[in-house]
Structure formats: structure tokens, C-alpha cells
Design an enzyme around this catalytic site. Structure first.
Site, PDB file in Angstrom:
ATOM      1  N   LYS A  13       0.899  -1.025  -0.108  1.00  0.00           N
ATOM      2  CA  LYS A  13      -0.029  -0.028  -0.481  1.00  0.00           C
ATOM      3  C   LYS A  13       0.582   1.398   0.005  1.00  0.00           C
ATOM      4  CE  LYS A  13      -2.512  -1.281   3.960  1.00  0.00           C
ATOM      5  NZ  LYS A  13      -1.597  -2.279   4.680  1.00  0.00           N
ATOM      6  N   ARG A  88      -9.618   1.389   8.751  1.00  0.00           N
ATOM      7  CA  ARG A  88      -9.719  -0.207   9.227  1.00  0.00           C
ATOM      8  C   ARG A  88     -10.727  -1.077  10.075  1.00  0.00           C
ATOM      9  NH1 ARG A  88      -3.407   0.828   9.234  1.00  0.00           N
ATOM     10  NH2 ARG A  88      -2.360  -1.638   9.094  1.00  0.00           N
ATOM     11  N   ARG A 135      11.497  -0.856  12.009  1.00  0.00           N
ATOM     12  CA  ARG A 135       9.744  -0.597  12.436  1.00  0.00           C
ATOM     13  C   ARG A 135       9.740  -1.593  13.878  1.00  0.00           C
ATOM     14  NH1 ARG A 135       5.342  -0.525   8.091  1.00  0.00           N
ATOM     15  NH2 ARG A 135       4.208  -0.979  10.415  1.00  0.00           N
ATOM     16  N   ARG A 146      -0.670  -8.919  12.925  1.00  0.00           N
ATOM     17  CA  ARG A 146      -1.494  -7.813  12.260  1.00  0.00           C
ATOM     18  C   ARG A 146      -2.246  -8.649  11.219  1.00  0.00           C
ATOM     19  NH1 ARG A 146       4.507  -5.331  10.826  1.00  0.00           N
ATOM     20  NH2 ARG A 146       2.613  -3.680   9.723  1.00  0.00           N
TER      21      ARG A 146
HETATM   22  P1  AMP Z   1       0.449   0.417   9.104  1.00  0.00           P
HETATM   23  O1  AMP Z   1       1.888   1.328   8.606  1.00  0.00           O
HETATM   24  O2  AMP Z   1      -0.182   1.670   8.596  1.00  0.00           O
HETATM   25  O3  AMP Z   1       0.815  -1.383   8.370  1.00  0.00           O
HETATM   26  O4  AMP Z   1       0.079   1.021  10.497  1.00  0.00           O
HETATM   27  C1  AMP Z   1       0.862   0.551  11.699  1.00  0.00           C
HETATM   28  C2  AMP Z   1       0.249   0.066  12.858  1.00  0.00           C
HETATM   29  O5  AMP Z   1      -0.181   1.446  13.013  1.00  0.00           O
HETATM   30  C3  AMP Z   1      -1.263  -0.353  12.997  1.00  0.00           C
HETATM   31  O6  AMP Z   1      -0.764  -2.047  13.122  1.00  0.00           O
HETATM   32  C4  AMP Z   1      -1.709  -0.032  13.842  1.00  0.00           C
HETATM   33  O7  AMP Z   1      -1.336  -0.497  15.438  1.00  0.00           O
HETATM   34  C5  AMP Z   1      -1.406   1.415  14.206  1.00  0.00           C
HETATM   35  N1  AMP Z   1      -2.693   1.930  13.120  1.00  0.00           N
HETATM   36  C6  AMP Z   1      -2.057   2.836  11.383  1.00  0.00           C
HETATM   37  N2  AMP Z   1      -3.370   3.198  10.875  1.00  0.00           N
HETATM   38  C7  AMP Z   1      -4.493   2.762  11.887  1.00  0.00           C
HETATM   39  C8  AMP Z   1      -6.247   2.522  11.625  1.00  0.00           C
HETATM   40  N3  AMP Z   1      -6.754   3.561  10.993  1.00  0.00           N
HETATM   41  N4  AMP Z   1      -6.948   2.683  12.615  1.00  0.00           N
HETATM   42  C9  AMP Z   1      -6.000   1.287  14.067  1.00  0.00           C
HETATM   43  N5  AMP Z   1      -4.333   1.466  14.020  1.00  0.00           N
HETATM   44  C10 AMP Z   1      -3.951   1.895  12.851  1.00  0.00           C
END
Ligand code: AMP
Length: 193
Positions: A13, A88, A135, A146
Site C-alpha cells: 500500500k 481499518r 519498524r 496484524r
Molecule cells: P501501518 O503502517 O499502516 O501498517 O500501521 C502500523 C500500525 O499503526 C498498525 O498496526 C496499527 O497499530 C496502527 N494504525 C495505523 N492505521 C490505523 C488505523 N486506521 N486504525 C487503527 N490503528 C492504525
């Protein structure tokens, strides 16, 4: 043009959102990047969410909805935006719909990257090796958590957008360039229609 990049963790993404930002001059809004920024800066919000993120859980809907509402009100989103990692959950999708309707705006396409999940672990390991700043959630155990959160809370958002006629399925197992080309074909076709 307002887009949503949809897909499980590691589907690509962020990579595609960055490319679309350049090509279409619309703003990438990555909630994950924003939240990692809060954690790194040790803000109050960052302190509240860092354990949740490390565990691979989702931060509370109210927090993230407020964050996105502030972002899309900014002048840099005037030409449009690409949501990367949001919504999400179903309440997030409904809140987004409400905030856009109030502004007389809408989502044009939901680009769903479809991937073979067994390959995601390898992809994320590769990402962990390539990223300068590791990360804390890019390890196998957290990735599995996740992915299960994705299935339980995020995948149910897909029928919501399918019912709205906005869902565009993309084969996320192709090369980065081929995925981009497939997305551009969809966007250009709809612009010409
Ligand atoms: P990502 O980089 O999009 O994989 O997001 C990393 C982490 O941020 C996720 O595993 C969640 O803990 C948090 N996070 C990101 N976007 C959201 C969202 N829309 N709703 C809730 N938690 C989020």
C-alpha cells in the site's frame, strides 16, 4: 481525486501510495507513518499508542478518526488524497463517509491489493532488512497478529465499499511496476469515462 489503498500489512500500500502521490499530485495520508511519528516524538498520543502498535493491535477509532479529519481539512489535500492504512474498521469507514459528505466530497476508488498471505511474511522480513530505521512491528510474530487483526476488523470493510460500487481489485502479487500500471489503467479509464 480521493483514493483509498486497501490491503493486508505488507501488501504494498505504502509503495503504491507514494508513486500515486507523485503521478497524480494528490497527498498520501499514511496513518501508520503519522502514528510512528507521534511515537518517535514521544508526544502524549505517542506514549498512549506505542504498546498497541508494538503488539500489532489497532489504536482506538476516535483517535484515528480525529487525526484523519484534521489531515483532510489541510490545503495540501485540496487536489485530493490517498488514504494509506485508513479506514481499518467499519466505524472508521462510516466516519470517513460522514466527514466527506459534510464537505461535499467523496471517495472515488478503493484500490484493494490482493496478495497471497503466505508470501507476506517473506515480504515484510525483506522490508525490515531494507528500511534504515527498523519498524518495531515488522517481525514475524507481530505480523501474524496484524494479519489476524486485518481479517477480524479490516477485511469486513470491503463489502461496505463493494456495495457502494467503489471496490477495484488489483493483483498485488505482480511487480511494483505492473501493480502501478494496473492502478493507472483503472484511474485513467474512469477519468476518461
Ligand atoms: P501501518 O503502517 O499502516 O501498517 O500501521 C502500523 C500500525 O499503526 C498498525 O498496526 C496499527 O497499530 C496502527 N494504525 C495505523 N492505521 C490505523 C488505523 N486506521 N486504525 C487503527 N490503528 C492504525
Amino acid at each position: 481525486m480521493n483514493l483509498i489503498m486497501f490491503g493486508p500489512p505488507g501488501a504494498g500500500k505504502g509503495t503504491q501510495a507514494k508513486l500515486l502521490q507523485q503521478t497524480y499530485k494528490i497527498k498520501q495520508l499514511s496513518t501508520g507513518d503519522m502514528l510512528r511519528g507521534e511515537v518517535a516524538a514521544q508526544t502524549d498520543l505517542g506514549r498512549r499508542i506505542s504498546d498497541i502498535m508494538d503488539d500489532g493491535g489497532l489504536v482506538p477509532d476516535e483517535l484515528i478518526i480525529e487525526l484523519i479529519a484534521d489531515c483532510i481539512a489541510q490545503p495540501e489535500c485540496k487536489r485530493g488524497f490517498i488514504l494509506d492504512g485508513f479506514p481499518r474498521t467499519l466505524p472508521q469507514a462510516e466516519a470517513l463517509n460522514e466527514m466527506l459528505t459534510q464537505k461535499g466530497q467523496k471517495i472515488d476508488h478503493v484500490l484493494a491489493l490482493e496478495v497471497v498471505e503466505d508470501d507476506l511474511v517473506e515480504r515484510v522480513k525483506k522490508r525490515a532488512g531494507e528500511t534504515a530505521i527498523a519498524r518495531s512491528d515488522d517481525n514475524e510474530e507481530t505480523l501474524r497478529r496484524r494479519l489476524s487483526v486485518y481479517h477480524e476488523q479490516t477485511a469486513p470493510v470491503l463489502p461496505y465499499y463493494e456495495a457502494a460500487g467503489l471496490l477495484r481489485k488489483i493483483d498485488g502479487m505482480q511487480s511494483v511496476e505492473a501493480v502501478t500500471a494496473q492502478i493507472e489503467t483503472i484511474l485513467n479509464k474512469s477519468a476518461a469515462a
